[in-house]
Design an enzyme around this catalytic site. Structure first.
Site, PDB file in Angstrom:
ATOM      1  N   LYS A 108     -75.134   1.941 -12.930  1.00 20.20           N
ATOM      2  CA  LYS A 108     -74.881   2.101 -11.819  1.00 20.20           C
ATOM      3  C   LYS A 108     -74.934   3.436 -10.734  1.00 20.20           C
ATOM      4  O   LYS A 108     -75.726   3.298  -9.999  1.00 20.20           O
ATOM      5  CB  LYS A 108     -73.706   1.321 -11.303  1.00 20.20           C
ATOM      6  CG  LYS A 108     -73.532   1.052  -9.928  1.00 20.20           C
ATOM      7  CD  LYS A 108     -72.871  -0.677  -9.869  1.00 20.20           C
ATOM      8  CE  LYS A 108     -71.806  -0.681  -9.100  1.00 20.20           C
ATOM      9  NZ  LYS A 108     -71.245  -1.673  -8.919  1.00 20.20           N
ATOM     10  N   ASP A 109     -74.370   3.772 -11.894  1.00 16.60           N
ATOM     11  CA  ASP A 109     -74.310   5.999 -11.069  1.00 16.60           C
ATOM     12  C   ASP A 109     -74.596   6.997 -10.991  1.00 16.60           C
ATOM     13  O   ASP A 109     -75.190   8.031 -11.319  1.00 16.60           O
ATOM     14  CB  ASP A 109     -72.186   6.488 -11.240  1.00 16.60           C
ATOM     15  CG  ASP A 109     -71.507   5.030 -11.061  1.00 16.60           C
ATOM     16  OD1 ASP A 109     -72.170   4.591  -9.765  1.00 16.60           O
ATOM     17  OD2 ASP A 109     -70.169   5.088 -11.420  1.00 16.60           O
TER      18      ASP A 109
ATOM     19  N   ARG B 266     -76.266  -1.037  -0.004  1.00 15.54           N
ATOM     20  CA  ARG B 266     -76.486  -2.925  -0.788  1.00 15.54           C
ATOM     21  C   ARG B 266     -75.949  -3.856  -0.615  1.00 15.54           C
ATOM     22  O   ARG B 266     -76.615  -4.800   0.218  1.00 15.54           O
ATOM     23  CB  ARG B 266     -77.091  -2.107  -2.554  1.00 15.54           C
ATOM     24  CG  ARG B 266     -76.886  -4.289  -2.946  1.00 15.54           C
ATOM     25  CD  ARG B 266     -76.852  -3.861  -4.526  1.00 15.54           C
ATOM     26  NE  ARG B 266     -75.343  -3.193  -4.948  1.00 15.54           N
ATOM     27  CZ  ARG B 266     -74.302  -4.283  -5.562  1.00 15.54           C
ATOM     28  NH1 ARG B 266     -75.079  -5.386  -4.517  1.00 15.54           N
ATOM     29  NH2 ARG B 266     -73.431  -3.907  -5.073  1.00 15.54           N
ATOM     30  N   ARG B 267     -74.989  -3.293  -0.720  1.00 11.46           N
ATOM     31  CA  ARG B 267     -73.346  -4.305   0.081  1.00 11.46           C
ATOM     32  C   ARG B 267     -73.743  -4.826   1.388  1.00 11.46           C
ATOM     33  O   ARG B 267     -73.532  -5.760   2.229  1.00 11.46           O
ATOM     34  CB  ARG B 267     -71.836  -3.924  -0.121  1.00 11.46           C
ATOM     35  CG  ARG B 267     -72.095  -4.696  -1.917  1.00 11.46           C
ATOM     36  CD  ARG B 267     -70.985  -4.203  -1.898  1.00 11.46           C
ATOM     37  NE  ARG B 267     -70.018  -4.131  -4.093  1.00 11.46           N
ATOM     38  CZ  ARG B 267     -70.023  -3.339  -5.038  1.00 11.46           C
ATOM     39  NH1 ARG B 267     -69.639  -2.145  -4.291  1.00 11.46           N
ATOM     40  NH2 ARG B 267     -70.177  -3.099  -5.917  1.00 11.46           N
TER      41      ARG B 267
ATOM     42  N   ARG C 231     -64.074   5.612   0.182  1.00 12.83           N
ATOM     43  CA  ARG C 231     -64.745   6.297  -0.510  1.00 12.83           C
ATOM     44  C   ARG C 231     -63.534   5.950  -1.972  1.00 12.83           C
ATOM     45  O   ARG C 231     -62.215   5.657  -1.303  1.00 12.83           O
ATOM     46  CB  ARG C 231     -65.111   7.428  -0.130  1.00 12.83           C
ATOM     47  CG  ARG C 231     -66.548   7.637   0.425  1.00 12.83           C
ATOM     48  CD  ARG C 231     -67.371   7.333  -0.535  1.00 12.83           C
ATOM     49  NE  ARG C 231     -67.177   7.614  -1.959  1.00 12.83           N
ATOM     50  CZ  ARG C 231     -67.009   9.051  -2.295  1.00 12.83           C
ATOM     51  NH1 ARG C 231     -67.431  10.285  -1.739  1.00 12.83           N
ATOM     52  NH2 ARG C 231     -66.825   9.751  -3.648  1.00 12.83           N
TER      53      ARG C 231
ATOM     54  N   ARG D 159     -58.775   2.420  -3.234  1.00  8.11           N
ATOM     55  CA  ARG D 159     -59.641   1.288  -2.536  1.00  8.11           C
ATOM     56  C   ARG D 159     -57.836   0.223  -1.928  1.00  8.11           C
ATOM     57  O   ARG D 159     -57.708  -0.163  -1.105  1.00  8.11           O
ATOM     58  CB  ARG D 159     -60.645   0.906  -2.712  1.00  8.11           C
ATOM     59  CG  ARG D 159     -61.509   2.592  -2.398  1.00  8.11           C
ATOM     60  CD  ARG D 159     -63.165   1.666  -2.670  1.00  8.11           C
ATOM     61  NE  ARG D 159     -63.837   3.055  -3.615  1.00  8.11           N
ATOM     62  CZ  ARG D 159     -65.342   2.515  -2.768  1.00  8.11           C
ATOM     63  NH1 ARG D 159     -66.066   1.863  -3.053  1.00  8.11           N
ATOM     64  NH2 ARG D 159     -65.847   3.875  -3.256  1.00  8.11           N
TER      65      ARG D 159
ATOM     66  N   CYS E 128     -81.013   7.429  -2.257  1.00  4.43           N
ATOM     67  CA  CYS E 128     -79.787   7.426  -2.271  1.00  4.43           C
ATOM     68  C   CYS E 128     -78.995   5.760  -1.713  1.00  4.43           C
ATOM     69  O   CYS E 128     -77.900   6.070  -1.677  1.00  4.43           O
ATOM     70  CB  CYS E 128     -78.592   8.665  -3.073  1.00  4.43           C
ATOM     71  SG  CYS E 128     -78.648   9.598  -1.477  1.00  4.43           S
TER      72      CYS E 128
HETATM   73  N1  LIG Z   1     -70.088   2.348  -7.616  1.00  3.04           N
HETATM   74  C1  LIG Z   1     -69.211   2.785  -8.260  1.00  3.04           C
HETATM   75  C2  LIG Z   1     -69.192   2.158  -9.337  1.00  3.04           C
HETATM   76  N2  LIG Z   1     -69.549   2.394 -10.259  1.00  3.04           N
HETATM   77  C3  LIG Z   1     -69.514   1.259 -11.400  1.00  3.04           C
HETATM   78  C4  LIG Z   1     -68.266   0.494 -10.355  1.00  3.04           C
HETATM   79  C5  LIG Z   1     -68.235  -0.367 -11.203  1.00  3.04           C
HETATM   80  C6  LIG Z   1     -68.022  -1.378 -12.992  1.00  3.04           C
HETATM   81  C7  LIG Z   1     -69.875  -1.564 -12.480  1.00  3.04           C
HETATM   82  O1  LIG Z   1     -70.328  -2.654 -12.347  1.00  3.04           O
HETATM   83  O2  LIG Z   1     -70.263  -1.378 -13.734  1.00  3.04           O
HETATM   84  C8  LIG Z   1     -68.361   0.844  -9.973  1.00  3.04           C
HETATM   85  C9  LIG Z   1     -66.956   0.833  -8.432  1.00  3.04           C
HETATM   86  C10 LIG Z   1     -67.556  -0.631  -7.623  1.00  3.04           C
HETATM   87  O3  LIG Z   1     -68.963  -0.778  -6.641  1.00  3.04           O
HETATM   88  O4  LIG Z   1     -66.772  -1.510  -6.829  1.00  3.04           O
END
Ligand SMILES: NCc1[nH]cc(CCC(=O)O)c1CC(=O)O
Length: 309
Positions: free
Chosen positions: A83-84, A133-134, A151, A157, A244
């Protein structure tokens, strides 16, 4: 191919990242008993910067320093949340994703100390999330709730939530499980309510392409279905060429007959426009390309480019 003696694994120092590395070490040890691993701690620009990530100048805030260390030879393996990892470009030249670990839960969750669900939260409740997205999906389905940028790693958090900085948090189920905070979840959102990001719940293992012994040892950890699903999801992102700040959601699953299903949505920032596509194919690259093309025909570029970035 001879076993590598020692694999040095670069890891960010957050509890989530360290848990991810421990999973990799355990799976590596089980698959290749001859291999030793060592953890090299890192702090990335994304960890240091507490403002909006868009201001960091380009993507890859959580991956850039690890890419450089891999290429410089100070580490042999980097563990990333897919995801990152930026999806609009190939992985850095000279490196390869040698394995995707079996995917964890890909859904998002609500953490509300009072135990409420999104549908029951009072109007004006402050929901901590910095994910476009959220935010777009909140605006679409729960317009009376108020997204608040937040953040820092998931533990910090949760601490801010407990200190009353926000009323609730939206976080990934998999991340909360990795840090042992799954008991804080008050609602797991369906993919229909909150479609996940590309690569949600999936870890990628990145090595130097020329490092054959490491590529082979790490490759033993690959999960074939996760690999196909991730390939389809990342192909979609590559063709869409989001920036992004693009509210793009997509996830692939494998059907009983072996075909891949890929669902994807592109949102406007206010959640008022939703483009939606769902297709099936056996070929992951063809599927990612085709779903992206469908969204582009619906005007995805216009929706994506209308958002400041
Ligand atoms: N954005 C940061 C991030 N990157 C991956 C995860 C969680 C693990 C994943 O989804 O693979 C998170 C934290 C989140 O979104 O709560």
């Amino acid at each position: 191919m001879s076993d590598p003696q020692l694999i040095r694994i670069g890891a960010r120092s957050s509890p989530m990242s360290l848990a991810q590395v421990e999973r990799v070490r355990a799976e590596l040890a089980a698959a290749n008993p001859g291999i030793a691993t060592e953890v090299v701690p890192f702090t990335t620009s994304g960890d240091r910067w507490s403002g909006a990530l868009v201001e960091l100048g380009g993507k890859g805030a959580f991956t850039r320093e690890l890419d450089q260390a891999l290429l410089a030879g100070t580490i042999d393996l980097a563990v990333h949340c897919v995801k990152d990892v930026p999806g609009d470009r190939p992985v850095p030249a000279g490196t390869v994703f040698a394995a995707y670990l079996k995917r964890d839960d890909l859904r998002d969750a609500l953490v509300h100390p009072g135990g409420l669900t999104l549908d029951r939260l009072p109007a004006g409740s402050r929901i901590g999330t910095s994910s476009v997205r959220r935010v777009a999906q909140l605006a679409q389905r729960w317009p009376e709730l108020e997204p608040v940028p937040i953040r820092g790693n998931a533990n910090s958090r949760l601490a801010k939530l407990d200190a009353g900085v926000v009323d609730a948090l939206l976080l990934a189920v998999s991340g909360l499980e990795r840090i042992g905070a799954q008991d804080r979840i008050t609602e797991i959102l369906t993919v229909e309510q909150m479609m996940p990001a590309v690569g949600s719940g999936t870890l990628a293992l990145q090595c130097r392409s020329e490092d054959e012994a490491v590529v082979e040892a790490v490759g033993a950890l690959n999960d074939a279905e996760t690999f196909r699903q991730t390939t389809a999801e990342r192909m979609l992102l590559h063709v869409l060429q989001g920036h992004c700040n693009s509210p793009i959601a997509a996830f692939a699953t494998t059907e009983h007959d072996g075909r891949l299903s890929l669902r994807a949505r592109v949102f406007s920032a206010d959640g008022k426009t939703t483009l939606d596509a769902h297709e099936w194919d056996r070929n992951a690259l063809a599927l990612g390309t085709s779903v992206a093309a469908t969204l582009l025909r619906q005007g995805a570029h216009e929706v994506i480019n209308a958002i400041p970035h």
